[in-house]
Design a protein around this motif. Structure first.
Motif, mmCIF file in Angstrom:
data_model
loop_
_atom_site.group_PDB
_atom_site.id
_atom_site.type_symbol
_atom_site.label_atom_id
_atom_site.label_comp_id
_atom_site.label_asym_id
_atom_site.label_seq_id
_atom_site.Cartn_x
_atom_site.Cartn_y
_atom_site.Cartn_z
ATOM 1 N N VAL A 248 0.813 -1.205 0.000
ATOM 2 C CA VAL A 248 0.000 0.000 0.000
ATOM 3 C C VAL A 248 0.849 1.259 0.000
ATOM 4 O O VAL A 248 0.485 2.266 -0.610
ATOM 5 N N ALA A 249 2.004 1.238 0.674
ATOM 6 C CA ALA A 249 2.945 2.370 0.662
ATOM 7 C C ALA A 249 2.240 3.692 0.940
ATOM 8 O O ALA A 249 2.384 4.656 0.192
ATOM 9 N N LEU A 250 1.458 3.757 2.015
ATOM 10 C CA LEU A 250 0.747 4.988 2.345
ATOM 11 C C LEU A 250 1.689 6.103 2.775
ATOM 12 O O LEU A 250 1.508 7.264 2.408
ATOM 13 N N LEU A 251 2.692 5.755 3.562
ATOM 14 C CA LEU A 251 3.530 6.796 4.152
ATOM 15 C C LEU A 251 4.524 7.438 3.178
ATOM 16 O O LEU A 251 4.622 8.673 3.159
ATOM 17 N N PRO A 252 5.290 6.671 2.370
ATOM 18 C CA PRO A 252 6.275 7.317 1.494
ATOM 19 C C PRO A 252 5.720 8.420 0.589
ATOM 20 O O PRO A 252 6.353 9.475 0.471
ATOM 21 N N PRO A 253 4.553 8.240 -0.073
ATOM 22 C CA PRO A 253 4.028 9.359 -0.872
ATOM 23 C C PRO A 253 3.712 10.594 -0.020
ATOM 24 O O PRO A 253 3.959 11.721 -0.449
ATOM 25 N N LEU A 254 3.172 10.357 1.175
ATOM 26 C CA LEU A 254 2.851 11.482 2.057
ATOM 27 C C LEU A 254 4.120 12.218 2.493
ATOM 28 O O LEU A 254 4.167 13.453 2.489
ATOM 29 N N VAL A 255 5.142 11.452 2.857
ATOM 30 C CA VAL A 255 6.415 12.044 3.268
ATOM 31 C C VAL A 255 7.088 12.741 2.091
ATOM 32 O O VAL A 255 7.660 13.834 2.242
ATOM 33 N N ALA A 256 7.022 12.131 0.905
ATOM 34 C CA ALA A 256 7.604 12.750 -0.289
ATOM 35 C C ALA A 256 6.938 14.085 -0.584
ATOM 36 O O ALA A 256 7.611 15.069 -0.941
ATOM 37 N N PHE A 257 5.633 14.143 -0.405
ATOM 38 C CA PHE A 257 4.904 15.396 -0.604
ATOM 39 C C PHE A 257 5.362 16.446 0.407
ATOM 40 O O PHE A 257 5.604 17.611 0.053
ATOM 41 N N GLY A 258 5.495 16.037 1.678
ATOM 42 C CA GLY A 258 5.944 16.970 2.711
ATOM 43 C C GLY A 258 7.348 17.487 2.455
ATOM 44 O O GLY A 258 7.630 18.684 2.630
ATOM 45 N N LEU A 259 8.241 16.603 2.040
ATOM 46 C CA LEU A 259 9.620 17.011 1.727
ATOM 47 C C LEU A 259 9.645 18.011 0.570
ATOM 48 O O LEU A 259 10.412 18.988 0.591
ATOM 49 N N MET A 260 8.812 17.762 -0.431
ATOM 50 C CA MET A 260 8.752 18.662 -1.581
ATOM 51 C C MET A 260 8.218 20.040 -1.175
ATOM 52 O O MET A 260 8.740 21.071 -1.606
ATOM 53 N N VAL A 261 7.185 20.048 -0.345
ATOM 54 C CA VAL A 261 6.634 21.322 0.131
ATOM 55 C C VAL A 261 7.679 22.072 0.949
ATOM 56 O O VAL A 261 7.877 23.286 0.782
ATOM 57 N N GLY A 262 8.361 21.370 1.858
ATOM 58 C CA GLY A 262 9.396 22.000 2.670
ATOM 59 C C GLY A 262 10.561 22.501 1.849
ATOM 60 O O GLY A 262 11.258 23.450 2.250
ATOM 61 N N SER A 263 10.791 21.884 0.694
ATOM 62 C CA SER A 263 11.893 22.281 -0.184
ATOM 63 C C SER A 263 11.491 23.374 -1.171
ATOM 64 O O SER A 263 12.296 23.794 -2.007
ATOM 65 N N GLY A 264 10.227 23.812 -1.100
ATOM 66 C CA GLY A 264 9.778 24.891 -1.979
ATOM 67 C C GLY A 264 9.225 24.433 -3.308
ATOM 68 O O GLY A 264 9.182 25.210 -4.268
ATOM 69 N N HIS A 265 8.790 23.174 -3.409
ATOM 70 C CA HIS A 265 8.247 22.642 -4.674
ATOM 71 C C HIS A 265 6.797 22.182 -4.479
ATOM 72 O O HIS A 265 6.426 21.078 -4.870
ATOM 73 N N ALA A 266 5.991 23.029 -3.855
ATOM 74 C CA ALA A 266 4.618 22.636 -3.514
ATOM 75 C C ALA A 266 3.782 22.322 -4.753
ATOM 76 O O ALA A 266 3.043 21.335 -4.778
ATOM 77 N N ILE A 267 3.868 23.157 -5.782
ATOM 78 C CA ILE A 267 3.067 22.956 -6.994
ATOM 79 C C ILE A 267 3.472 21.670 -7.702
ATOM 80 O O ILE A 267 2.623 20.874 -8.125
ATOM 81 N N GLU A 268 4.772 21.454 -7.822
ATOM 82 C CA GLU A 268 5.264 20.250 -8.500
ATOM 83 C C GLU A 268 4.893 18.976 -7.751
ATOM 84 O O GLU A 268 4.871 17.883 -8.326
ATOM 85 N N ALA A 269 4.610 19.108 -6.439
ATOM 86 C CA ALA A 269 4.338 17.938 -5.603
ATOM 87 C C ALA A 269 2.882 17.492 -5.638
ATOM 88 O O ALA A 269 2.529 16.480 -5.018
#
Length: 334
Positions: A248-269
Protein backbone atom coordinates in the motif's frame (compact mmCIF):
# COMPACT_ATOMS: atom_id res chain seq x y z
CA UNK A 1 -9.47 -27.21 12.47
CA UNK A 2 -9.62 -23.76 14.08
CA UNK A 3 -11.32 -23.81 17.45
CA UNK A 4 -12.40 -21.35 20.13
CA UNK A 5 -13.13 -21.99 23.82
CA UNK A 6 -16.09 -19.88 24.92
CA UNK A 7 -16.62 -19.26 28.64
CA UNK A 8 -19.77 -17.55 29.84
CA UNK A 9 -20.28 -16.52 33.48
CA UNK A 10 -23.89 -15.83 34.50
CA UNK A 11 -25.89 -15.57 37.76
CA UNK A 12 -27.08 -18.99 38.87
CA UNK A 13 -30.74 -18.05 39.21
CA UNK A 14 -31.20 -17.10 35.52
CA UNK A 15 -29.56 -20.18 33.95
CA UNK A 16 -32.07 -21.96 31.68
CA UNK A 17 -29.86 -24.60 30.10
CA UNK A 18 -27.94 -25.04 26.86
CA UNK A 19 -30.27 -27.27 24.90
CA UNK A 20 -31.24 -24.60 22.35
CA UNK A 21 -27.61 -23.71 21.58
CA UNK A 22 -26.40 -27.32 21.48
CA UNK A 23 -29.27 -28.36 19.21
CA UNK A 24 -28.71 -25.40 16.87
CA UNK A 25 -24.93 -25.83 16.53
CA UNK A 26 -24.35 -29.49 17.40
CA UNK A 27 -22.20 -30.01 14.28
CA UNK A 28 -19.93 -27.14 15.33
CA UNK A 29 -19.67 -27.84 19.08
CA UNK A 30 -16.84 -30.21 19.97
CA UNK A 31 -17.44 -30.22 23.72
CA UNK A 32 -19.55 -28.35 26.25
CA UNK A 33 -19.86 -28.24 30.02
CA UNK A 34 -21.76 -26.38 32.71
CA UNK A 35 -20.47 -25.99 36.28
CA UNK A 36 -21.19 -23.95 39.40
CA UNK A 37 -18.79 -21.31 40.73
CA UNK A 38 -20.11 -19.64 43.87
CA UNK A 39 -23.26 -17.75 42.94
CA UNK A 40 -22.53 -18.09 39.22
CA UNK A 41 -22.89 -20.72 36.54
CA UNK A 42 -20.00 -21.23 34.13
CA UNK A 43 -20.81 -22.35 30.59
CA UNK A 44 -17.86 -23.71 28.62
CA UNK A 45 -18.19 -24.49 24.92
CA UNK A 46 -15.40 -25.68 22.64
CA UNK A 47 -16.60 -24.81 19.15
CA UNK A 48 -15.31 -24.35 15.64
CA UNK A 49 -14.22 -20.86 14.69
CA UNK A 50 -16.92 -20.42 12.06
CA UNK A 51 -19.67 -20.89 14.67
CA UNK A 52 -18.07 -18.81 17.43
CA UNK A 53 -19.71 -15.52 16.48
CA UNK A 54 -23.17 -17.08 16.22
CA UNK A 55 -22.81 -18.91 19.58
CA UNK A 56 -21.56 -15.79 21.36
CA UNK A 57 -24.46 -13.79 19.89
CA UNK A 58 -26.90 -16.46 21.06
CA UNK A 59 -25.46 -16.42 24.59
CA UNK A 60 -25.60 -12.64 24.55
CA UNK A 61 -29.23 -12.76 23.48
CA UNK A 62 -30.08 -15.32 26.16
CA UNK A 63 -28.24 -13.76 29.10
CA UNK A 64 -27.13 -10.31 27.93
CA UNK A 65 -29.56 -8.41 30.12
CA UNK A 66 -27.95 -9.71 33.30
CA UNK A 67 -24.63 -9.39 35.08
CA UNK A 68 -22.70 -11.71 32.81
CA UNK A 69 -19.34 -11.99 31.07
CA UNK A 70 -18.27 -13.91 27.96
CA UNK A 71 -14.59 -14.70 27.37
CA UNK A 72 -13.26 -16.32 24.18
CA UNK A 73 -9.92 -18.15 24.10
CA UNK A 74 -7.92 -19.50 21.19
CA UNK A 75 -6.66 -22.98 22.14
CA UNK A 76 -3.07 -23.64 21.07
CA UNK A 77 -3.72 -27.39 20.93
CA UNK A 78 -6.20 -30.06 21.91
CA UNK A 79 -5.68 -33.78 22.41
CA UNK A 80 -6.80 -35.94 20.72
CA UNK A 81 -6.44 -33.95 17.53
CA UNK A 82 -9.69 -32.82 15.95
CA UNK A 83 -9.90 -32.96 12.19
CA UNK A 84 -12.56 -31.44 10.00
CA UNK A 85 -14.63 -34.12 8.33
CA UNK A 86 -16.38 -33.57 5.03
CA UNK A 87 -19.99 -34.45 5.69
CA UNK A 88 -22.92 -34.16 3.39
CA UNK A 89 -24.93 -32.57 6.19
CA UNK A 90 -22.57 -29.58 6.24
CA UNK A 91 -24.64 -28.00 3.49
CA UNK A 92 -27.35 -27.54 6.13
CA UNK A 93 -25.21 -25.11 8.16
CA UNK A 94 -27.06 -21.98 9.23
CA UNK A 95 -26.44 -18.64 7.53
CA UNK A 96 -24.64 -17.39 10.66
CA UNK A 97 -22.17 -20.28 10.48
CA UNK A 98 -21.62 -19.81 6.75
CA UNK A 99 -20.83 -16.12 7.30
CA UNK A 100 -18.10 -16.98 9.79
CA UNK A 101 -16.61 -19.87 7.84
CA UNK A 102 -13.37 -18.22 6.77
CA UNK A 103 -12.91 -15.40 9.26
CA UNK A 104 -12.54 -14.42 12.88
CA UNK A 105 -15.64 -13.53 14.84
CA UNK A 106 -16.87 -9.96 14.82
CA UNK A 107 -15.86 -9.66 18.47
CA UNK A 108 -12.25 -10.72 17.85
CA UNK A 109 -11.83 -8.34 14.92
CA UNK A 110 -13.33 -5.49 16.93
CA UNK A 111 -11.06 -6.09 19.93
CA UNK A 112 -8.00 -6.28 17.67
CA UNK A 113 -8.78 -3.00 15.90
CA UNK A 114 -10.06 -1.17 18.98
CA UNK A 115 -6.91 -2.00 20.95
CA UNK A 116 -4.79 -0.42 18.20
CA UNK A 117 -7.02 2.66 17.95
CA UNK A 118 -6.98 2.96 21.75
CA UNK A 119 -3.16 3.14 21.95
CA UNK A 120 -2.51 6.66 20.60
CA UNK A 121 0.90 7.14 22.24
CA UNK A 122 2.40 4.05 20.61
CA UNK A 123 0.64 4.85 17.31
CA UNK A 124 2.00 8.39 17.10
CA UNK A 125 5.49 7.33 18.21
CA UNK A 126 5.62 4.67 15.47
CA UNK A 127 4.32 7.23 12.97
CA UNK A 128 7.02 9.78 13.85
CA UNK A 129 9.76 7.15 13.64
CA UNK A 130 8.49 5.84 10.29
CA UNK A 131 8.25 9.41 8.95
CA UNK A 132 11.88 10.07 9.87
CA UNK A 133 12.98 6.74 8.37
CA UNK A 134 11.02 7.37 5.14
CA UNK A 135 12.47 10.90 4.87
CA UNK A 136 16.02 9.58 5.21
CA UNK A 137 15.32 6.89 2.62
CA UNK A 138 13.92 9.42 0.15
CA UNK A 139 16.74 11.90 0.71
CA UNK A 140 19.37 9.19 0.27
CA UNK A 141 17.51 7.46 -2.58
CA UNK A 142 17.74 4.21 -0.60
CA UNK A 143 14.92 1.77 -1.41
CA UNK A 144 15.80 -0.50 1.53
CA UNK A 145 15.28 2.29 4.05
CA UNK A 146 12.00 3.30 2.37
CA UNK A 147 10.72 -0.28 2.61
CA UNK A 148 11.68 -0.27 6.29
CA UNK A 149 9.46 2.80 6.81
CA UNK A 150 6.58 1.00 5.09
CA UNK A 151 6.93 -1.91 7.50
CA UNK A 152 6.94 0.40 10.51
CA UNK A 153 4.15 2.66 9.25
CA UNK A 154 0.87 2.28 11.17
CA UNK A 155 -1.28 4.33 8.76
CA UNK A 156 -3.01 1.23 7.41
CA UNK A 157 -4.71 0.43 10.74
CA UNK A 158 -7.03 3.47 11.01
CA UNK A 159 -8.17 2.98 7.40
CA UNK A 160 -9.06 -0.69 7.95
CA UNK A 161 -10.62 0.19 11.29
CA UNK A 162 -12.76 2.88 9.67
CA UNK A 163 -14.06 0.43 7.07
CA UNK A 164 -14.87 -2.14 9.76
CA UNK A 165 -16.70 0.48 11.85
CA UNK A 166 -18.98 1.17 8.88
CA UNK A 167 -19.73 -2.53 8.50
CA UNK A 168 -20.84 -2.82 12.14
CA UNK A 169 -22.29 0.74 12.42
CA UNK A 170 -20.01 1.62 15.35
CA UNK A 171 -19.66 5.41 15.68
CA UNK A 172 -17.20 5.26 18.57
CA UNK A 173 -14.73 3.16 16.59
CA UNK A 174 -15.29 5.35 13.51
CA UNK A 175 -14.51 8.53 15.46
CA UNK A 176 -11.34 7.03 16.93
CA UNK A 177 -10.28 5.81 13.48
CA UNK A 178 -10.86 9.19 11.84
CA UNK A 179 -9.09 11.01 14.67
CA UNK A 180 -6.04 8.76 14.44
CA UNK A 181 -6.03 8.93 10.63
CA UNK A 182 -6.25 12.73 10.28
CA UNK A 183 -4.01 13.51 13.23
CA UNK A 184 -1.50 10.94 11.97
CA UNK A 185 -1.51 12.46 8.47
CA UNK A 186 -1.05 15.93 9.94
CA UNK A 187 1.79 14.77 12.19
CA UNK A 188 3.62 13.07 9.30
CA UNK A 189 3.18 16.16 7.12
CA UNK A 190 4.53 18.55 9.76
CA UNK A 191 7.63 16.42 10.37
CA UNK A 192 8.32 15.83 6.68
CA UNK A 193 7.84 19.52 5.76
CA UNK A 194 10.24 20.49 8.55
CA UNK A 195 12.80 17.91 7.35
CA UNK A 196 12.37 19.15 3.78
CA UNK A 197 13.09 22.70 4.94
CA UNK A 198 16.22 21.61 6.86
CA UNK A 199 17.45 19.22 4.16
CA UNK A 200 15.95 20.26 0.80
CA UNK A 201 15.27 17.49 -1.70
CA UNK A 202 15.68 17.78 -5.44
CA UNK A 203 12.83 17.15 -7.85
CA UNK A 204 15.32 15.08 -9.87
CA UNK A 205 15.67 12.58 -7.02
CA UNK A 206 14.65 9.17 -8.51
CA UNK A 207 12.35 8.45 -5.56
CA UNK A 208 10.56 11.75 -6.15
CA UNK A 209 10.40 11.64 -9.95
CA UNK A 210 9.04 8.07 -9.88
CA UNK A 211 6.10 9.29 -7.78
CA UNK A 212 5.33 12.22 -10.04
CA UNK A 213 4.04 9.90 -12.76
CA UNK A 214 0.84 8.14 -11.67
CA UNK A 215 -1.75 6.13 -13.56
CA UNK A 216 -4.36 3.40 -13.39
CA UNK A 217 -1.82 0.86 -12.12
CA UNK A 218 -1.52 2.87 -8.91
CA UNK A 219 -5.30 2.62 -8.48
CA UNK A 220 -5.14 -1.16 -8.92
CA UNK A 221 -2.32 -1.44 -6.36
CA UNK A 222 -4.29 0.61 -3.83
CA UNK A 223 -7.42 -1.52 -4.31
CA UNK A 224 -5.42 -4.75 -3.99
CA UNK A 225 -3.73 -3.50 -0.83
CA UNK A 226 -7.12 -2.74 0.72
CA UNK A 227 -8.36 -6.24 -0.13
CA UNK A 228 -5.29 -7.90 1.40
CA UNK A 229 -5.41 -5.63 4.46
CA UNK A 230 -9.07 -6.43 5.15
CA UNK A 231 -8.64 -10.15 4.45
CA UNK A 232 -5.61 -10.41 6.77
CA UNK A 233 -7.53 -8.56 9.50
CA UNK A 234 -10.69 -10.64 9.16
CA UNK A 235 -8.95 -14.00 8.80
CA UNK A 236 -6.20 -13.39 11.35
CA UNK A 237 -3.42 -14.21 8.88
CA UNK A 238 -0.66 -12.06 10.35
CA UNK A 239 2.02 -13.32 7.96
CA UNK A 240 0.80 -11.02 5.21
CA UNK A 241 0.85 -7.88 7.35
CA UNK A 242 4.32 -6.81 6.24
CA UNK A 243 3.43 -7.44 2.61
CA UNK A 244 0.36 -5.24 3.02
CA UNK A 245 2.41 -2.39 4.44
CA UNK A 246 4.85 -2.58 1.53
CA UNK A 247 2.13 -2.93 -1.10
CA UNK A 248 0.00 0.00 0.00
CA UNK A 249 2.94 2.37 0.66
CA UNK A 250 0.75 4.99 2.35
CA UNK A 251 3.53 6.80 4.15
CA UNK A 252 6.28 7.32 1.49
CA UNK A 253 4.03 9.36 -0.87
CA UNK A 254 2.85 11.48 2.06
CA UNK A 255 6.42 12.04 3.27
CA UNK A 256 7.60 12.75 -0.29
CA UNK A 257 4.90 15.40 -0.60
CA UNK A 258 5.94 16.97 2.71
CA UNK A 259 9.62 17.01 1.73
CA UNK A 260 8.75 18.66 -1.58
CA UNK A 261 6.63 21.32 0.13
CA UNK A 262 9.40 22.00 2.67
CA UNK A 263 11.89 22.28 -0.18
CA UNK A 264 9.78 24.89 -1.98
CA UNK A 265 8.25 22.64 -4.67
CA UNK A 266 4.62 22.64 -3.51
CA UNK A 267 3.07 22.96 -6.99
CA UNK A 268 5.26 20.25 -8.50
CA UNK A 269 4.34 17.94 -5.60
CA UNK A 270 0.59 17.86 -6.39
CA UNK A 271 0.78 14.51 -8.31
CA UNK A 272 2.45 12.92 -5.25
CA UNK A 273 -0.38 14.15 -3.06
CA UNK A 274 -2.87 12.65 -5.51
CA UNK A 275 -1.01 9.33 -5.28
CA UNK A 276 -1.46 9.37 -1.51
CA UNK A 277 -5.17 10.24 -1.89
CA UNK A 278 -5.61 7.37 -4.35
CA UNK A 279 -4.12 4.96 -1.80
CA UNK A 280 -6.45 6.21 0.93
CA UNK A 281 -9.52 5.90 -1.31
CA UNK A 282 -8.51 2.52 -2.72
CA UNK A 283 -7.82 0.96 0.67
CA UNK A 284 -11.13 2.14 2.15
CA UNK A 285 -13.23 1.23 -0.89
CA UNK A 286 -11.92 -2.31 -1.26
CA UNK A 287 -11.79 -3.07 2.47
CA UNK A 288 -15.43 -2.04 2.93
CA UNK A 289 -16.41 -4.42 0.13
CA UNK A 290 -14.32 -7.23 1.64
CA UNK A 291 -15.89 -6.87 5.08
CA UNK A 292 -19.35 -6.87 3.47
CA UNK A 293 -18.48 -9.99 1.46
CA UNK A 294 -17.37 -11.68 4.70
CA UNK A 295 -20.83 -11.08 6.12
CA UNK A 296 -19.66 -8.81 8.93
CA UNK A 297 -22.62 -7.00 10.45
CA UNK A 298 -23.74 -5.68 13.85
CA UNK A 299 -25.11 -7.96 16.56
CA UNK A 300 -28.26 -5.89 17.21
CA UNK A 301 -30.94 -6.46 14.60
CA UNK A 302 -31.97 -2.80 14.40
CA UNK A 303 -28.40 -1.84 13.48
CA UNK A 304 -28.11 -4.33 10.62
CA UNK A 305 -30.17 -2.28 8.15
CA UNK A 306 -28.39 0.87 9.26
CA UNK A 307 -24.99 -0.76 8.65
CA UNK A 308 -26.11 -1.97 5.23
CA UNK A 309 -27.20 1.53 4.22
CA UNK A 310 -23.96 2.99 5.56
CA UNK A 311 -21.99 0.47 3.52
CA UNK A 312 -23.86 1.34 0.31
CA UNK A 313 -23.45 5.08 0.89
CA UNK A 314 -19.75 4.70 1.76
CA UNK A 315 -19.00 2.58 -1.31
CA UNK A 316 -20.76 5.11 -3.55
CA UNK A 317 -18.90 8.00 -1.91
CA UNK A 318 -15.46 6.37 -2.15
CA UNK A 319 -16.13 5.31 -5.75
CA UNK A 320 -17.17 8.86 -6.65
CA UNK A 321 -14.02 10.27 -5.03
CA UNK A 322 -11.89 7.72 -6.87
CA UNK A 323 -13.53 8.65 -10.17
CA UNK A 324 -12.94 12.37 -9.56
CA UNK A 325 -9.28 11.83 -8.65
CA UNK A 326 -8.70 9.66 -11.75
CA UNK A 327 -10.33 12.36 -13.91
CA UNK A 328 -8.09 14.98 -12.29
CA UNK A 329 -5.00 12.87 -12.97
CA UNK A 330 -6.03 12.44 -16.60
CA UNK A 331 -6.54 16.21 -16.89
CA UNK A 332 -3.12 16.98 -15.41
CA UNK A 333 -1.42 14.43 -17.69
CA UNK A 334 -3.02 15.64 -20.91
Amino acid sequence: MKLRLIECFIPKHIFVGLDNIVDEYKKNIVWHNVSELGSSMVIRILATLNATEAIVDMLNKEYGGSNFRIIVFEPTTTVPTITEEKKEENILDSEEVKKGRHRLSRHEIYDKLFSVMNSPNEYYLMLIISTIVASIGLLRNDVTIIIASMIIAPLLSPNISLSFSIGVADWELAKKSLHNLFFGIGLALVFSILLGFLAPISIDNPQISSRLSIGLMDVVIALCAGVVGAVSTASGISSVAIGVMIAVALLPPLVAFGLMVGSGHAIEAIPILLLFVINIIGVNLSSILVFYAYGISPYKWWKKEKAKNLTIISVMLWFLLLFLVVMLISYLKY
